[in-house]
Design an enzyme around this catalytic site. Structure first.
Site, PDB file in Angstrom:
ATOM      1  N   CYS A 140     -33.721 -41.387 -35.548  1.00  0.00           N
ATOM      2  CA  CYS A 140     -32.583 -41.567 -36.464  1.00  0.00           C
ATOM      3  C   CYS A 140     -33.097 -42.162 -37.771  1.00  0.00           C
ATOM      4  O   CYS A 140     -32.680 -41.769 -38.865  1.00  0.00           O
ATOM      5  CB  CYS A 140     -31.547 -42.525 -35.872  1.00  0.00           C
ATOM      6  SG  CYS A 140     -31.033 -42.160 -34.187  1.00  0.00           S
ATOM      7  N   CYS A 175     -34.413 -40.188 -41.012  1.00  0.00           N
ATOM      8  CA  CYS A 175     -33.480 -39.696 -42.031  1.00  0.00           C
ATOM      9  C   CYS A 175     -32.596 -40.789 -42.609  1.00  0.00           C
ATOM     10  O   CYS A 175     -32.264 -40.781 -43.785  1.00  0.00           O
ATOM     11  CB  CYS A 175     -32.589 -38.603 -41.460  1.00  0.00           C
ATOM     12  SG  CYS A 175     -33.487 -37.128 -40.943  1.00  0.00           S
ATOM     13  N   HIS A 176     -32.164 -41.726 -41.741  1.00  0.00           N
ATOM     14  CA  HIS A 176     -31.126 -42.683 -42.163  1.00  0.00           C
ATOM     15  C   HIS A 176     -31.659 -44.056 -42.536  1.00  0.00           C
ATOM     16  O   HIS A 176     -30.870 -44.931 -42.903  1.00  0.00           O
ATOM     17  CB  HIS A 176     -30.107 -42.883 -41.035  1.00  0.00           C
ATOM     18  CG  HIS A 176     -29.332 -41.649 -40.675  1.00  0.00           C
ATOM     19  ND1 HIS A 176     -28.332 -41.149 -41.470  1.00  0.00           N
ATOM     20  CD2 HIS A 176     -29.392 -40.825 -39.596  1.00  0.00           C
ATOM     21  CE1 HIS A 176     -27.803 -40.070 -40.888  1.00  0.00           C
ATOM     22  NE2 HIS A 176     -28.449 -39.845 -39.752  1.00  0.00           N
ATOM     23  N   CYS A 188     -26.924 -34.441 -34.695  1.00  0.00           N
ATOM     24  CA  CYS A 188     -28.215 -34.866 -35.239  1.00  0.00           C
ATOM     25  C   CYS A 188     -29.318 -34.665 -34.204  1.00  0.00           C
ATOM     26  O   CYS A 188     -30.421 -34.223 -34.529  1.00  0.00           O
ATOM     27  CB  CYS A 188     -28.167 -36.348 -35.636  1.00  0.00           C
ATOM     28  SG  CYS A 188     -27.579 -36.604 -37.319  1.00  0.00           S
ATOM     29  N   CYS A 218       1.872 -42.968 -23.527  1.00  0.00           N
ATOM     30  CA  CYS A 218       1.145 -44.091 -24.118  1.00  0.00           C
ATOM     31  C   CYS A 218       2.167 -45.061 -24.715  1.00  0.00           C
ATOM     32  O   CYS A 218       2.074 -46.278 -24.570  1.00  0.00           O
ATOM     33  CB  CYS A 218       0.203 -43.620 -25.223  1.00  0.00           C
ATOM     34  SG  CYS A 218      -0.874 -42.236 -24.796  1.00  0.00           S
ATOM     35  N   CYS A 265       4.207 -47.918 -22.727  1.00  0.00           N
ATOM     36  CA  CYS A 265       3.569 -49.225 -22.531  1.00  0.00           C
ATOM     37  C   CYS A 265       3.160 -49.863 -23.848  1.00  0.00           C
ATOM     38  O   CYS A 265       3.414 -51.039 -24.075  1.00  0.00           O
ATOM     39  CB  CYS A 265       2.338 -49.094 -21.635  1.00  0.00           C
ATOM     40  SG  CYS A 265       2.751 -48.822 -19.893  1.00  0.00           S
ATOM     41  N   CYS A 292      -6.252 -44.418 -18.214  1.00  0.00           N
ATOM     42  CA  CYS A 292      -4.820 -44.668 -18.420  1.00  0.00           C
ATOM     43  C   CYS A 292      -3.993 -43.487 -17.929  1.00  0.00           C
ATOM     44  O   CYS A 292      -2.971 -43.671 -17.261  1.00  0.00           O
ATOM     45  CB  CYS A 292      -4.518 -44.907 -19.898  1.00  0.00           C
ATOM     46  SG  CYS A 292      -4.594 -46.641 -20.387  1.00  0.00           S
TER      47      CYS A 292
END
Lengths: 283, 159
Positions: free
Chosen positions: A99, A102-103, A136, A199, A202, A244
């Site tokens: 990583c 490039c970063h 990537c 969702c 609750c 959930c």
């Protein structure tokens, strides 16, 4: 013996120092004494008529859980951030890249977590962090994609969240992302499973109420990935969604499914204005 | 051997009788949320009603309701109103309707419909997260007799 005594003394000191910070639901969250986290703020305009104030899950947790997040040395999720930092610097794949190639440092991606999921014009779809990371890996590094819910990926999302901590969540819901966002909104209000729970049943209609021994929160995801004390590991957003919906006695959706990508965008947008807070600590 | 056989026969007979008198979920008649007729014809057992109300795998009513008479069973939630005095506020017929399908009395209620077995969105095989092999195998959250047992307990909740 002396060592033990010292240790106890240090423990007492820490406790004493932390005591005024032991937080109620209205107290501020400041991490490492410097990163200010917005844990309560006015709801974004799209929630008009639904919620007036949005609150991080942190405001619903016990003092003991809250305090673990106030210092990275006490936050059990930080070892996963360390592991991801090592992975960040590790060359992998046929392109001989990491990583970092490039970063540079992970801080270069500050702000990324705050605005994902987001529309990826090239792909013509809404993408989550996991999809960017895997893109990537496969396209730029020539490495294998990580499992969406695997440890490596959860660690990396924890690192990406950590460099955005304190920045306001600000996912775009208009333009090309609008269609996906609308799908997510519809899911949020759908009463799934044999218990017929949405969702919203609750987390919008009953947040702050106890259901059995659980203190219901608003189900915000600004603080993900979360270290769940119950799982003693990081939990991804989609894994939480999966649990959930399963608990409504429904046939749940898969981690990484188009449905959960849409739901993630919508739920993230309900937290627009809260700070990125991950990796957090939850029960 | 003969006694064992006799009791098997007796058991079979019992089940047969119970089924004959049991009203199926599809046949329950709601009138403004209340259900006049017993679902089984067999009087409810309040002690078993307590078990149903406190057991997570059964009614788990206290997840949402505070009930002073059930204080010895932790933990009581606060999503629904306290059920103290419910036996004063409601008739047995209304209580039967509420427990069988609360949405008939309180439209859009968050309270689960305990005597229903179809008409769901993505119904699962209990808590496995998977779809059932056959949707028509889905059973009601509580049996007809369990509903009667819960009602028998609720009517005792007087102020």
């Amino acid at each position: 013996m002396r060592k033990a005594a010292l240790h106890v003394a240090a423990g007492v000191l820490t406790l004493a120092a932390a005591a005024p910070a032991l937080a109620g639901e209205n107290d501020p969250l400041i991490i490492n004494g410097q990163i200010e986290i917005t844990t309560r703020t006015a709801a974004p305009a799209h929630l008009d008529g639904h919620l007036s104030e949005i609150r991080s899950g942190w405001t619903f947790r016990t003092d003991e859980t809250q305090v673990m997040q106030m210092d990275d040395f006490d936050n059990p999720a930080m070892i996963y951030v360390d592991a991801a930092t090592d992975a960040w610097n590790t060359v992998e794949g046929s392109a001989d890249k990491s990583c970092a190639s490039c970063h540079e440092g992970p801080e270069s991606l500050a702000g990324f977590r705050a605005t994902t999921p987001k529309w990826n014009a090239e792909a013509g779809a809404v993408w989550t962090q996991e999809m960017y990371v895997n893109n990537c890996r496969t396209e730029r590094m020539g490495a294998e994609a990580w499992d969406w819910n695997g440890q490596d990926m959860r660690n990396m999302t924890a690192l990406l969240a950590s460099v955005s901590r304190g920045m306001p969540v600000n996912v775009a819901i208009d333009g090309p992302a609008a269609e996906t966002w609308e799908k997510g909104r519809e899911m949020y209000y759908t009463r799934f499973g044999q218990l017929e729970l949405s969702c919203a049943n609750c987390h919008e209609d009953n947040y702050d109420n106890l259901i059995r021994a659980d203190h219901l929160s608003q189900g915000q995801i600004n603080a993900f990935p979360a270290y769940r004390l119950k799982d003693t590991n990081l939990v991804s957003v989609h894994n939480r969604f999966r649990g959930c919906i399963r608990d409504t006695r429904a046939a749940t959706f898969a981690v990484g499914s188009p449905e959960f990508i849409a739901l993630e965008l919508y739920v993230a947008s309900r937290g627009n204005g809260l700070s990125v807070e991950g990796p957090s600590v939850r029960n | 051997m003969r006694t064992a056989l006799a009791s098997v026969v007796a058991l079979t007979l019992c089940v047969g009788v119970a089924q004959a008198d049991t009203i199926t979920p599809e046949d329950v008649m709601f009138d403004y949320g209340e259900v006049a007729q017993s679902l089984t014809g067999t009087p409810g057992d309040a002690a078993n009603g307590i078990k149903v109300m406190t057991n997570r795998g059964l009614g788990n009513c206290i997840a949402c309701h505070q009930v002073t008479a059930l204080e010895e069973y932790p933990y009581h939630g606060e999503v629904g109103p306290s059920l103290d005095g419910a036996g004063d506020r409601w008739t047995p017929e209304q209580l039967r309707g509420i427990v069988a399908n609360a949405k008939e009395m309180f439209p859009d209620s968050i309270m689960p419909s305990f005597y229903k077995r179809s008409g769901y969105i993505r119904v699962g095989d209990a808590f496995t997260g998977k779809a059932p092999a056959n949707e028509s195998d889905i059973t009601t959250l509580l049996t007809a007799q369990e509903i009667e047992d819960v009602v028998a307990f609720l009517v005792t909740l007087k102020d």
